[in-house]
Write a protein that holds these residues in place. Sequence first.
Motif, mmCIF file in Angstrom:
data_model
loop_
_atom_site.group_PDB
_atom_site.id
_atom_site.type_symbol
_atom_site.label_atom_id
_atom_site.label_comp_id
_atom_site.label_asym_id
_atom_site.label_seq_id
_atom_site.Cartn_x
_atom_site.Cartn_y
_atom_site.Cartn_z
ATOM 1 N N LYS A 133 46.021 -23.484 -46.671
ATOM 2 C CA LYS A 133 45.839 -22.394 -47.636
ATOM 3 C C LYS A 133 45.311 -22.960 -48.944
ATOM 4 O O LYS A 133 45.577 -24.105 -49.285
ATOM 5 C CB LYS A 133 47.191 -21.720 -47.898
ATOM 6 N N LYS A 134 44.628 -22.134 -49.681
ATOM 7 C CA LYS A 134 44.184 -22.575 -51.002
ATOM 8 C C LYS A 134 45.375 -22.646 -51.952
ATOM 9 O O LYS A 134 45.425 -23.422 -52.866
ATOM 10 C CB LYS A 134 43.139 -21.612 -51.559
ATOM 11 N N HIS A 135 46.379 -21.782 -51.679
ATOM 12 C CA HIS A 135 47.519 -21.674 -52.590
ATOM 13 C C HIS A 135 48.675 -22.543 -52.100
ATOM 14 O O HIS A 135 49.181 -22.355 -51.006
ATOM 15 C CB HIS A 135 47.966 -20.223 -52.653
ATOM 16 N N ASP A 136 49.083 -23.531 -52.909
ATOM 17 C CA ASP A 136 50.274 -24.322 -52.585
ATOM 18 C C ASP A 136 51.117 -24.390 -53.863
ATOM 19 O O ASP A 136 50.724 -25.035 -54.824
ATOM 20 C CB ASP A 136 49.875 -25.711 -52.112
ATOM 21 N N PRO A 137 52.274 -23.719 -53.874
ATOM 22 C CA PRO A 137 53.054 -23.622 -55.117
ATOM 23 C C PRO A 137 53.373 -24.961 -55.753
ATOM 24 O O PRO A 137 53.471 -25.066 -56.972
ATOM 25 C CB PRO A 137 54.349 -22.923 -54.665
ATOM 26 N N ILE A 138 53.581 -26.007 -54.956
ATOM 27 C CA ILE A 138 54.025 -27.260 -55.555
ATOM 28 C C ILE A 138 52.881 -28.166 -55.978
ATOM 29 O O ILE A 138 53.113 -29.190 -56.580
ATOM 30 C CB ILE A 138 55.031 -28.020 -54.662
#
Length: 140
Positions: A133-138
Amino acid sequence: MTDLMKMIHEAQKALKKSYSPYSNFPVGACIRSVDDQLFAACNIENASYSLAICAEAAAIACMIVAGQHRIKEVVVIGTGTELCSPCGACRQRLREFAAPDVLVHICDLNGVRKTMTMEDLLPVSFGPHNLEKKHDPISD
Ligand code: THU
């Protein structure tokens, strides 16, 4: 009061509000987000037992509602003689928002009993990075 003491205090206050009439096992958790906000919560049980919500899951929900997606430190408090370490499901829930070096302090009402890293608790974990995913919270 140190930052950690404040987290323990907030988790203890949350533990005292636990709704756990079925297990009689109150748990409190406090999450510090990277912007130094504290989110404390307790476990919430249900007559339909499998619907119980762990304290860590409730604290994560509070953090998300506040718009924070990145955990800096975690406190979990239980009252039993055994260490109240986060259950398997909560390790995975925390891992979504916590980098491998995040400290998880496993406590009782007297203070810290054991401190572990997220990586200690859930090695070789599956996470957002696996899904390309493009989004990785960490790491965002
Ligand atoms: N519990 C938590 O709140 N966190 C954990 O990591 C372990 C278990 C709660 C769920 C249930 O309400 C009670 O402890 C007994 O399992």
